[in-house]
Design a protein around this motif. Structure first.
Motif, mmCIF file in Angstrom:
data_model
loop_
_atom_site.group_PDB
_atom_site.id
_atom_site.type_symbol
_atom_site.label_atom_id
_atom_site.label_comp_id
_atom_site.label_asym_id
_atom_site.label_seq_id
_atom_site.Cartn_x
_atom_site.Cartn_y
_atom_site.Cartn_z
ATOM 1 N N GLU A 254 34.835 -42.313 -98.628
ATOM 2 C CA GLU A 254 35.267 -42.167 -100.017
ATOM 3 C C GLU A 254 36.306 -41.056 -100.130
ATOM 4 O O GLU A 254 36.342 -40.129 -99.320
ATOM 5 C CB GLU A 254 34.058 -41.830 -100.893
ATOM 6 N N ASN A 255 37.146 -41.160 -101.128
ATOM 7 C CA ASN A 255 38.066 -40.082 -101.449
ATOM 8 C C ASN A 255 37.235 -38.941 -102.045
ATOM 9 O O ASN A 255 36.518 -39.159 -103.018
ATOM 10 C CB ASN A 255 39.106 -40.582 -102.458
ATOM 11 N N PRO A 256 37.294 -37.742 -101.480
ATOM 12 C CA PRO A 256 36.487 -36.655 -102.018
ATOM 13 C C PRO A 256 36.978 -36.145 -103.367
ATOM 14 O O PRO A 256 36.269 -35.393 -104.046
ATOM 15 C CB PRO A 256 36.602 -35.565 -100.951
ATOM 16 N N LEU A 257 38.177 -36.584 -103.773
ATOM 17 C CA LEU A 257 38.747 -36.142 -105.041
ATOM 18 C C LEU A 257 38.499 -37.203 -106.117
ATOM 19 O O LEU A 257 38.555 -38.401 -105.844
ATOM 20 C CB LEU A 257 40.252 -35.912 -104.884
ATOM 21 N N PRO A 258 38.243 -36.776 -107.335
ATOM 22 C CA PRO A 258 38.029 -37.748 -108.421
ATOM 23 C C PRO A 258 39.338 -38.429 -108.787
ATOM 24 O O PRO A 258 40.415 -38.007 -108.359
ATOM 25 C CB PRO A 258 37.517 -36.868 -109.561
ATOM 26 N N PRO A 259 39.283 -39.493 -109.586
ATOM 27 C CA PRO A 259 40.527 -40.111 -110.048
ATOM 28 C C PRO A 259 41.391 -39.103 -110.802
ATOM 29 O O PRO A 259 40.911 -38.062 -111.273
ATOM 30 C CB PRO A 259 40.036 -41.225 -110.985
ATOM 31 N N LEU A 260 42.660 -39.409 -110.930
ATOM 32 C CA LEU A 260 43.578 -38.533 -111.646
ATOM 33 C C LEU A 260 43.119 -38.340 -113.091
ATOM 34 O O LEU A 260 42.485 -39.229 -113.673
ATOM 35 C CB LEU A 260 44.978 -39.146 -111.655
ATOM 36 N N PRO A 261 43.437 -37.198 -113.695
ATOM 37 C CA PRO A 261 43.077 -36.980 -115.104
ATOM 38 C C PRO A 261 43.567 -38.095 -116.023
ATOM 39 O O PRO A 261 42.849 -38.520 -116.938
ATOM 40 C CB PRO A 261 43.746 -35.644 -115.432
ATOM 41 N N ALA A 262 44.772 -38.589 -115.775
ATOM 42 C CA ALA A 262 45.300 -39.671 -116.605
ATOM 43 C C ALA A 262 44.463 -40.935 -116.476
ATOM 44 O O ALA A 262 44.300 -41.693 -117.445
ATOM 45 C CB ALA A 262 46.751 -39.968 -116.222
ATOM 46 N N VAL A 263 43.921 -41.173 -115.284
ATOM 47 C CA VAL A 263 43.079 -42.343 -115.060
ATOM 48 C C VAL A 263 41.754 -42.186 -115.793
ATOM 49 O O VAL A 263 41.258 -43.124 -116.432
ATOM 50 C CB VAL A 263 42.859 -42.565 -113.555
ATOM 51 N N VAL B 50 49.063 -39.352 -106.811
ATOM 52 C CA VAL B 50 48.158 -39.958 -105.826
ATOM 53 C C VAL B 50 48.620 -39.609 -104.415
ATOM 54 O O VAL B 50 47.812 -39.216 -103.554
ATOM 55 C CB VAL B 50 48.101 -41.489 -105.999
ATOM 56 N N GLU B 51 49.908 -39.734 -104.166
ATOM 57 C CA GLU B 51 50.451 -39.453 -102.833
ATOM 58 C C GLU B 51 50.247 -37.991 -102.443
ATOM 59 O O GLU B 51 49.978 -37.687 -101.267
ATOM 60 C CB GLU B 51 51.926 -39.826 -102.792
ATOM 61 N N ALA B 52 50.349 -37.084 -103.404
ATOM 62 C CA ALA B 52 50.125 -35.666 -103.116
ATOM 63 C C ALA B 52 48.674 -35.434 -102.714
ATOM 64 O O ALA B 52 48.378 -34.658 -101.790
ATOM 65 C CB ALA B 52 50.493 -34.814 -104.325
ATOM 66 N N ARG B 53 47.749 -36.112 -103.388
ATOM 67 C CA ARG B 53 46.329 -35.981 -103.045
ATOM 68 C C ARG B 53 46.052 -36.577 -101.666
ATOM 69 O O ARG B 53 45.295 -36.008 -100.874
ATOM 70 C CB ARG B 53 45.474 -36.666 -104.104
ATOM 71 N N VAL B 54 46.670 -37.710 -101.398
ATOM 72 C CA VAL B 54 46.501 -38.330 -100.076
ATOM 73 C C VAL B 54 47.006 -37.393 -98.989
ATOM 74 O O VAL B 54 46.374 -37.225 -97.938
ATOM 75 C CB VAL B 54 47.235 -39.684 -100.020
ATOM 76 N N GLN B 55 48.136 -36.747 -99.236
ATOM 77 C CA GLN B 55 48.673 -35.833 -98.234
ATOM 78 C C GLN B 55 47.727 -34.670 -97.986
ATOM 79 O O GLN B 55 47.599 -34.194 -96.850
ATOM 80 C CB GLN B 55 50.048 -35.320 -98.662
ATOM 81 N N SER B 56 47.046 -34.212 -99.021
ATOM 82 C CA SER B 56 46.080 -33.113 -98.817
ATOM 83 C C SER B 56 44.940 -33.560 -97.919
ATOM 84 O O SER B 56 44.425 -32.769 -97.111
ATOM 85 C CB SER B 56 45.546 -32.616 -100.165
ATOM 86 N N ILE B 57 44.544 -34.824 -98.019
ATOM 87 C CA ILE B 57 43.499 -35.351 -97.143
ATOM 88 C C ILE B 57 44.030 -35.515 -95.722
ATOM 89 O O ILE B 57 43.343 -35.207 -94.743
ATOM 90 C CB ILE B 57 42.963 -36.686 -97.692
ATOM 91 N N VAL B 58 45.270 -35.989 -95.602
ATOM 92 C CA VAL B 58 45.892 -36.115 -94.285
ATOM 93 C C VAL B 58 46.006 -34.746 -93.616
ATOM 94 O O VAL B 58 45.762 -34.593 -92.409
ATOM 95 C CB VAL B 58 47.278 -36.785 -94.398
ATOM 96 N N LYS C 28 40.293 -46.301 -101.777
ATOM 97 C CA LYS C 28 40.432 -45.139 -100.899
ATOM 98 C C LYS C 28 41.439 -44.123 -101.445
ATOM 99 O O LYS C 28 41.068 -43.077 -101.968
ATOM 100 C CB LYS C 28 40.827 -45.605 -99.491
ATOM 101 N N ALA C 29 42.716 -44.428 -101.305
ATOM 102 C CA ALA C 29 43.750 -43.472 -101.707
ATOM 103 C C ALA C 29 43.679 -43.142 -103.189
ATOM 104 O O ALA C 29 43.864 -41.989 -103.596
ATOM 105 C CB ALA C 29 45.131 -44.020 -101.354
ATOM 106 N N HIS C 30 43.394 -44.140 -104.025
ATOM 107 C CA HIS C 30 43.388 -43.929 -105.470
ATOM 108 C C HIS C 30 42.050 -43.413 -105.994
ATOM 109 O O HIS C 30 41.942 -43.065 -107.172
ATOM 110 C CB HIS C 30 43.757 -45.227 -106.192
#
Length: 395
Positions: free
Chosen positions: A67-76, A305-313, A256-258
């Motif tokens: 799972e993505n450890p980060l919650p969905p974006l605030p806008a979502v 989303v891409e910025a969050r994915v990069q933090s996981i990468v 995953k990413a989102h």
């Protein structure tokens, strides 16, 4: 006249509930009782990642479900909260989402078929193209193993026969062996890249070479659930391939990413010669209006989303470097997880992780998959690996 009590008594004779339960917890039935299709006795059971145990003094972390450890974006989250039309059925064509995806991917909206996660989209593909043929014999579906553990379940439920081709020692697909496994009964081939749970990707050149060996009447599914985490420049990109191959279907997901795993939004992309059939086999209303609204909103903020994915990468890079500095040999990791080929020590490692308030995903006596989680969780995982003596070595 027969009384209700008499009917109840008769029912208890036909379907006794005092018999020993099967491993799933369901009561056993007599030979005269209701039974599922015979294939059910042959299917493995899907084992979802378990939550972490509570250890006093430690924060618990779940690293068992990718799972993505980060919650969905605030806008979502705001979009979900504003959705009030759940008393109505959703748009069966998910028009808004397909339109948004078409612009994002640069493909016609008519080439996209949505489903309840990429697994739901996969089940639609199998229901459409693989099952029992006109002579009553099962079609064949070829896939690498070990790979996504839902594959054998989905293939079996479709009525097809799975043909498992072992991955290489480094966790990569053996595409030559997979091509050799194709017969006149093969209807579908599934490629998982990055491969879950082992981690490596397939390259563009090797998939092109593989497709040249596959008969044009065999559907090739490229499962890219973790595509957003891939950083190798030579990795295959299914969207770049499907336009040139009428038999290619690409699978992707918002889980995953989102960070929308709980809303179940996935989709397939293929040419209209395939989508015209997939729409017939698609589950009606599989994507709720809440899920569709969330996915559309997330795409409209894809930069975040891409910025969050990069933090996981970045965390994945730290974990991989840390493991290798400790002398651990692991396969290439291009998803949001790492694979530890621990063999007979698999269950022991999982138990040790639980003692550290970490849940990981153990696969029998093959190995352990560990999702990239919060920074503290990843650091605790590395500390555990530093003191664990039965580490996998090069083969």
């Amino acid at each position: 006249m027969t009384s209700i009590d008499d009917l109840s008594a008769g029912a208890s004779v036909r379907a006794r509930t005092d018999l020993p339960a099967d491993p799933s917890g369901a009561p056993a039935t007599t030979d005269e009782g209701l039974r599922p299709r015979g294939v059910f006795g042959k299917l493995p059971r899907y084992a979802a990642g378990k939550p972490p145990v509570v250890v006093e003094g430690l924060e618990s972390f779940k690293l068992s479900s990718n799972e993505n450890p980060l919650p969905p974006l605030p806008a979502v989250l705001e979009a979900i909260a504003s959705e009030t039309s759940i008393n109505r059925y959703p748009d069966p064509m998910t028009t808004a989402l397909r339109t948004e995806l078409a612009g994002y991917l640069g493909v016609p909206a008519t080439d996209i078929v949505t489903g309840a996660g990429s697994l739901g989209a996969l089940n639609q593909i199998l229901a459409t193209f693989a099952g029992q043929n006109d002579f009553g014999a099962p079609d064949e579906v070829v896939y690498a193993w070990r790979s996504f553990e839902a594959y054998p379940i989905s293939v079996g439920l479709a009525g097809a026969a799975g043909v498992q081709v072992p991955v290489r020692a480094d966790g990569t697909h053996d595409l030559d062996a997979m091509a050799a496994a194709i017969t006149e009964r093969t209807r579908v081939v599934m490629l998982c890249t990055p491969n879950n749970p082992t981690g490596p990707i397939l390259t563009h050149s090797e998939v092109l070479e593989f497709l040249a060996k596959v008969p044009t009447d065999v559907v090739v599914v490229i499962d890219e659930a973790y595509q957003e985490f891939v950083r190798r420049p030579d990795a295959v990109n299914g969207i770049g391939l499907y336009r040139d191959f009428e038999n290619v279907i690409v699978l992707r997901t918002f889980s995953k990413a989102h960070g929308l795993a709980g809303l179940r939004v996935g989709y397939s992309v293929s040419q209209q010669t395939l989508t015209q059939h997939l729409r017939v086999g698609a589950v009606p209303f599989a994507v709720s209006q809440v899920a569709e609204h969330a996915a559309v909103t997330s795409l409209r903020h894809v930069g975040e989303v891409e910025a969050r994915v990069q933090s996981i990468v970045d965390e994945r890079t730290r974990v991989v470097a840390g493991l290798r500095a400790l002398g651990w040999t692991i396969p290439e990791a291009e998803g949001n997880f790492v694979w530890l080929a621990l063999g007979e020590h698999t269950q022991d490692f999982a138990a040790r992780a639980a003692e550290h308030a970490l849940s990981v995903r153990a696969f029998g006596s093959e190995g352990v998959r560990v999702s990239i989680g919060e920074e503290e969780a990843n650091s605790r995982f590395l500390a555990l690996c530093g003191e664990y003596t039965h580490r996998p070595a090069a083969r």
